[in-house]
Scaffold this motif. Structure first.
Motif, PDB file in Angstrom:
ATOM      1  N   ASP A 270      16.432 -19.909  27.983  1.00 36.35           N
ATOM      2  CA  ASP A 270      16.461 -18.786  28.930  1.00 36.35           C
ATOM      3  C   ASP A 270      16.399 -17.433  28.247  1.00 36.35           C
ATOM      4  O   ASP A 270      16.212 -16.405  28.906  1.00 36.35           O
ATOM      5  CB  ASP A 270      17.707 -18.869  29.820  1.00 36.35           C
ATOM      6  N   SER A 271      16.516 -17.409  26.918  1.00 39.60           N
ATOM      7  CA  SER A 271      16.453 -16.118  26.224  1.00 39.60           C
ATOM      8  C   SER A 271      15.022 -15.598  26.129  1.00 39.60           C
ATOM      9  O   SER A 271      14.803 -14.392  25.960  1.00 39.60           O
ATOM     10  CB  SER A 271      17.053 -16.241  24.822  1.00 39.60           C
ATOM     11  N   VAL A 272      14.039 -16.486  26.208  1.00 40.81           N
ATOM     12  CA  VAL A 272      12.642 -16.058  26.066  1.00 40.81           C
ATOM     13  C   VAL A 272      11.771 -16.514  27.231  1.00 40.81           C
ATOM     14  O   VAL A 272      10.658 -16.017  27.402  1.00 40.81           O
ATOM     15  CB  VAL A 272      12.037 -16.594  24.746  1.00 40.81           C
ATOM     16  N   THR A 273      12.249 -17.443  28.047  1.00 41.95           N
ATOM     17  CA  THR A 273      11.415 -18.009  29.107  1.00 41.95           C
ATOM     18  C   THR A 273      11.545 -17.184  30.378  1.00 41.95           C
ATOM     19  O   THR A 273      12.653 -16.930  30.861  1.00 41.95           O
ATOM     20  CB  THR A 273      11.820 -19.467  29.394  1.00 41.95           C
ATOM     21  N   THR A 274      10.392 -16.798  30.927  1.00 38.42           N
ATOM     22  CA  THR A 274      10.363 -16.033  32.176  1.00 38.42           C
ATOM     23  C   THR A 274       9.744 -16.883  33.269  1.00 38.42           C
ATOM     24  O   THR A 274       9.086 -17.900  33.002  1.00 38.42           O
ATOM     25  CB  THR A 274       9.549 -14.746  32.002  1.00 38.42           C
ATOM     26  N   ILE A 275       9.926 -16.426  34.516  1.00 36.28           N
ATOM     27  CA  ILE A 275       9.358 -17.179  35.636  1.00 36.28           C
ATOM     28  C   ILE A 275       7.840 -17.120  35.621  1.00 36.28           C
ATOM     29  O   ILE A 275       7.163 -18.060  36.049  1.00 36.28           O
ATOM     30  CB  ILE A 275       9.924 -16.660  36.978  1.00 36.28           C
TER      31      ILE A 275
END
Length: 456
Positions: A270-275
């Motif tokens: 979740d630190s680098v992954t976007t929707i």
């Protein structure tokens, strides 16, 4: 000094070379008359009793032959010792012993009416003088006797070699001197006797061969029975296991989860992954109606427009490594996504965490509604489409490429919607490139990306 006329002969025979009575006779008869030879032990040291004519002959043998070698073979070193045995005895059927004194008496009786002279062969065997033409029937009898002795020796040698099951044909050719000296009747008798002895010789092997075949067959039968028992035990174990599984299924109602157009994906960084990155990746497998990304839970809900799209996503993306995390994808118990805001407005839930959402439309769809397609599984090659003329070189694409590429290839299109294949070092690098750059605009063109169906 010799105690008796019998001498103990010890032959060093580490190579277990076959030694015959006649070979021993030939060697020692040079030093005196040998009447009997009895071989009673055959190990690395063969032990033999030699009965001589008298004590003086025995003493001479010990003196002359100790430390000699047999058959000019240095490995067959001999030692002789005095013996207190008066007379080695053995039956005529005992192949371990041979009585040369009786043999000589028989030969003398056969030749008593002749002036024939006999000579000793290379193996100590007696042969008639072919220059004599007297008493032809007696010559035939003597030849038959020698033939019997030869067969006895052959049988003995085979016993020493542990009765090898290789039947050796016997030489039944009639000696030339018999053809020239004897009548056809005597020749026929000679051959018939030879065949009779040969039959006796072969029967011994057949008996042993039959016994060995019997043992082999019994072994095969026993092995077959054991294998049948093992198969029955395995079958019983499988049946018992299946019964236990059926019982557990009945108790806990184990059922396969129902399919849904909504899938649940977990395990994101979740630190680098976007929707947006997740949309670029998951939309490869079909048009998406809704998406909810619960970032603090690293959980994504995707509602596909069609069931087959959800099935394709499950097949291609489940257990794939993305940004160092292994994606876990399952069907949701929901048949469609309802946003938390809507539920909160209805007073059904209290929103306690933040969620990112996406709502699809015709403008965001990758594929036309009636377009039938099968997307490729993640691999190391990304296919770029809708490139303009300005982008037909690798330098123009460098701003998008953050990792090294292994190979690339451009494909020109007459309608100026060119394409390009980029091969990355790893599948994970290729997935990250696609997730981050699909849909970006370069040179007034929206660049579309997917996994190549034909990796380079």
């Amino acid at each position: 000094m010799a105690l008796t006329k019998v001498v103990l002969l010890c032959i060093q025979n580490k190579k277990q070379i076959t030694i015959t009575h006649d070979q021993i006779y030939k060697h020692f008869s040079q030093y005196g008359q040998i009447e009997k030879i009895l071989i009673f032990e055959k190990t690395q040291i063969w032990k033999v009793f030699l009965e001589t004519k008298n004590k003086e002959t025995a003493q001479n043998l010990i003196k002359q032959c100790t430390n000699n070698i047999l058959n000019q073979d240095a490995s067959l070193r001999m030692q002789l010792y005095p013996s207190n045995l008066e007379n080695p005895t053995f039956s005529d059927m005992n192949s371990a012993g041979k009585d040369y004194f009786k043999s000589k008496e028989k030969r003398d009786s056969l030749n008593s009416t002749d002036d024939e002279q006999t000579s000793v062969g290379s193996q100590g065997e007696q042969y008639p003088n072919l220059n004599s033409t007297k008493n032809y029937p007696q010559n035939i009898q003597q030849s038959i006797y020698q033939y019997q002795q030869h067969l006895q020796q052959r049988l003995y040698e085979q016993q020493v070699l542990q009765m090898r099951l290789q039947t050796q044909s016997l030489d039944l050719q009639v000696p030339d001197y018999v053809n020239t000296l004897a009548s056809a009747q005597w020749v026929e008798q000679f051959v018939q006797l030879g065949k009779l002895l040969q039959t006796q010789y072969l029967l011994q092997y057949q008996l042993i061969d039959g016994y060995i075949n019997y043992i082999k067959q019994e072994s095969v039968n026993a092995l077959s029975e054991i294998q049948n028992q093992q198969r029955q035990q395995q079958l019983q174990q499988q049946q018992q296991l299946q019964t236990q599984i059926n019982t557990l299924n009945q108790i806990y109602h184990v059922e396969q989860p129902e399919k849904s157009r909504v899938i649940v994906a977990k395990s994101f960084d979740d630190s680098v992954t976007t929707i947006d990155m997740l949309y670029n990746l998951f939309s490869i497998y079909g048009n998406i109606d809704k998406m909810v990304y619960q970032k603090d839970k690293s959980t994504l809900l995707v509602e596909y427009h069609l069931q087959k799209c959800a099935d394709q996503c499950m097949e291609k993306l489940n257990n794939v490594v993305f940004q160092g995390q292994t994606l876990q994808i399952t069907y949701s118990i929901l048949q469609e996504i309802t946003f938390l805001d809507e539920l909160e407005e209805l007073g059904l839930v209290e929103k306690t965490f933040y969620e990112e959402r996406f709502i699809g439309s015709e403008a965001t769809n990758r594929y036309k509604p009636k377009n039938s397609f099968i997307a490729a599984a993640p691999n190391d090659t990304i296919f770029l489409m809708n490139l303009s003329n300005e982008l037909l070189n690798i330098e123009s694409l460098q701003p998008l490429i953050e990792t090294d590429i292994v190979e690339y290839k451009f494909y020109e299109d007459p309608k100026q919607k060119h394409s390009c294949a980029l091969k990355f070092k790893t599948v994970e690098d290729a997935m990250y490139f696609l997730a981050k750059n699909h849909g970006k605009v370069m040179a007034d063109r929206k660049i579309l990306m997917t996994f190549s169906k034909k990796p380079m």
